[in-house]
Design a protein around this motif. Sequence first.
Motif, PDB file in Angstrom:
ATOM      1  N   ALA A  65      14.935  45.110   4.563  1.00  0.00           N
ATOM      2  CA  ALA A  65      14.720  46.105   5.647  1.00  0.00           C
ATOM      3  C   ALA A  65      14.211  45.409   6.759  1.00  0.00           C
ATOM      4  CB  ALA A  65      14.045  47.361   5.235  1.00  0.00           C
ATOM      5  N   ILE A 120      16.371  44.484  10.743  1.00  0.00           N
ATOM      6  CA  ILE A 120      15.906  44.926  12.163  1.00  0.00           C
ATOM      7  C   ILE A 120      15.371  43.903  13.007  1.00  0.00           C
ATOM      8  CG2 ILE A 120      15.883  47.484  11.646  1.00  0.00           C
ATOM      9  CD1 ILE A 120      12.893  47.093  11.431  1.00  0.00           C
ATOM     10  N   LEU A 180       9.408  48.809  14.069  1.00  0.00           N
ATOM     11  CA  LEU A 180       9.360  49.297  13.006  1.00  0.00           C
ATOM     12  C   LEU A 180       9.850  50.813  13.240  1.00  0.00           C
ATOM     13  CD1 LEU A 180       6.123  48.393  11.569  1.00  0.00           C
ATOM     14  CD2 LEU A 180       8.324  47.683  10.551  1.00  0.00           C
ATOM     15  N   VAL A 188      13.026  51.793  11.578  1.00  0.00           N
ATOM     16  CA  VAL A 188      13.372  52.249  10.034  1.00  0.00           C
ATOM     17  C   VAL A 188      13.003  53.599   9.941  1.00  0.00           C
ATOM     18  CG1 VAL A 188      12.251  51.930   7.870  1.00  0.00           C
ATOM     19  CG2 VAL A 188      12.534  50.010   9.434  1.00  0.00           C
ATOM     20  N   GLU A 189      13.807  54.467   8.902  1.00  0.00           N
ATOM     21  CA  GLU A 189      13.730  55.834   8.868  1.00  0.00           C
ATOM     22  C   GLU A 189      13.657  56.015   7.295  1.00  0.00           C
ATOM     23  OE1 GLU A 189      17.203  58.327   9.620  1.00  0.00           O
ATOM     24  OE2 GLU A 189      16.227  59.836   9.468  1.00  0.00           O
ATOM     25  N   LEU A 204      18.163  51.052   0.089  1.00  0.00           N
ATOM     26  CA  LEU A 204      18.086  50.668   1.240  1.00  0.00           C
ATOM     27  C   LEU A 204      19.552  50.752   1.871  1.00  0.00           C
ATOM     28  CD1 LEU A 204      16.842  49.375   3.667  1.00  0.00           C
ATOM     29  CD2 LEU A 204      17.566  46.960   2.682  1.00  0.00           C
ATOM     30  N   CYS A 208      21.508  50.156   5.368  1.00  0.00           N
ATOM     31  CA  CYS A 208      21.559  49.308   6.510  1.00  0.00           C
ATOM     32  C   CYS A 208      22.786  49.920   7.057  1.00  0.00           C
ATOM     33  CB  CYS A 208      21.523  47.750   6.441  1.00  0.00           C
ATOM     34  SG  CYS A 208      20.056  47.072   6.016  1.00  0.00           S
ATOM     35  N   HIS A 226      23.743  49.552  13.867  1.00  0.00           N
ATOM     36  CA  HIS A 226      22.174  49.046  14.112  1.00  0.00           C
ATOM     37  C   HIS A 226      22.209  48.722  15.803  1.00  0.00           C
ATOM     38  CE1 HIS A 226      18.642  46.218  14.282  1.00  0.00           C
ATOM     39  NE2 HIS A 226      19.599  45.149  14.503  1.00  0.00           N
ATOM     40  N   GLY A 249      18.796  51.862  12.710  1.00  0.00           N
ATOM     41  CA  GLY A 249      18.375  50.913  11.843  1.00  0.00           C
ATOM     42  C   GLY A 249      18.441  51.116  10.317  1.00  0.00           C
ATOM     43  N   PRO A 250      17.719  50.489   9.438  1.00  0.00           N
ATOM     44  CA  PRO A 250      17.986  50.946   8.062  1.00  0.00           C
ATOM     45  C   PRO A 250      17.481  51.975   7.409  1.00  0.00           C
ATOM     46  CG  PRO A 250      16.430  49.060   8.534  1.00  0.00           C
ATOM     47  CD  PRO A 250      16.992  49.553   9.924  1.00  0.00           C
ATOM     48  N   SER A 251      17.777  52.659   6.679  1.00  0.00           N
ATOM     49  CA  SER A 251      16.807  53.763   5.874  1.00  0.00           C
ATOM     50  C   SER A 251      16.802  53.629   4.540  1.00  0.00           C
ATOM     51  CB  SER A 251      18.040  55.090   5.904  1.00  0.00           C
ATOM     52  OG  SER A 251      18.272  55.429   7.450  1.00  0.00           O
TER      53      SER A 251
END
Length: 214
Positions: free
Chosen positions: A167, A171, A180, A183-184, A198, A200, A204, A209-211
């Motif tokens: 993660a 990002i 940061l 990130v969710e 994860l 992604c 992006h 971004g990634p969750s």
Amino acid sequence: MSLRGLNPNAEVLNKTAALHMNINAAKGLQDVLKLVGGAGDIKLTKDGNTLLKEMQIQNPTAIMIARTAVAQDDISGDGTTSTVIFIGELMKQSERCIDEGMHPRVLVDGFEIAKRSTLQFLEKFKTPVVMGNEPDKEILKMVARTTLRTKLYEALADQLTDIVVNAVLCIRKPEEGIDLFMVEIMHMRHKFDVDTRLVCSIFHNIGLGPSLFS
């Protein structure tokens, strides 16, 4: 003017009693923090920082120790419980030496010598993490795993290690660092902690971004 002249209700202790009272305050705080993570009336958490902030501490020595531990957490994000337990253990050993007749000043000097030796060792022992364009993923995993195992049970911490590292790398921008806020964390009802995944996002570049689905 004596202390009783200022406050008739003040409790006056001789230096020996005051010393043991301060030591007992450190040991008492240590005993409380050892309960962190177990079932009890205080708090069900492994986060010593949370517990210390919610406790109503009155003893000045215990307050100083708690502030030291919270400062440790604020700087490094971990180590609150370890700090309190370590200080409590030092006080236990100090009490034994004092009971055998050693002067507290000698103990203080010994702590200073130990501190300098520890810092020298850490300077030689520490391993720099070079991010660069191709960061050392194995070192990042070791850092993540060590941190996660202080908060989670071992199997889940190991499972989340790869997720957390991937993660962060997802990002990361070499020129700008890590944001940061990209990130969710989404809590999925009727799921277990081991179901964490994860995801992604392919968007992006437009700010998604990634969750972490947990």
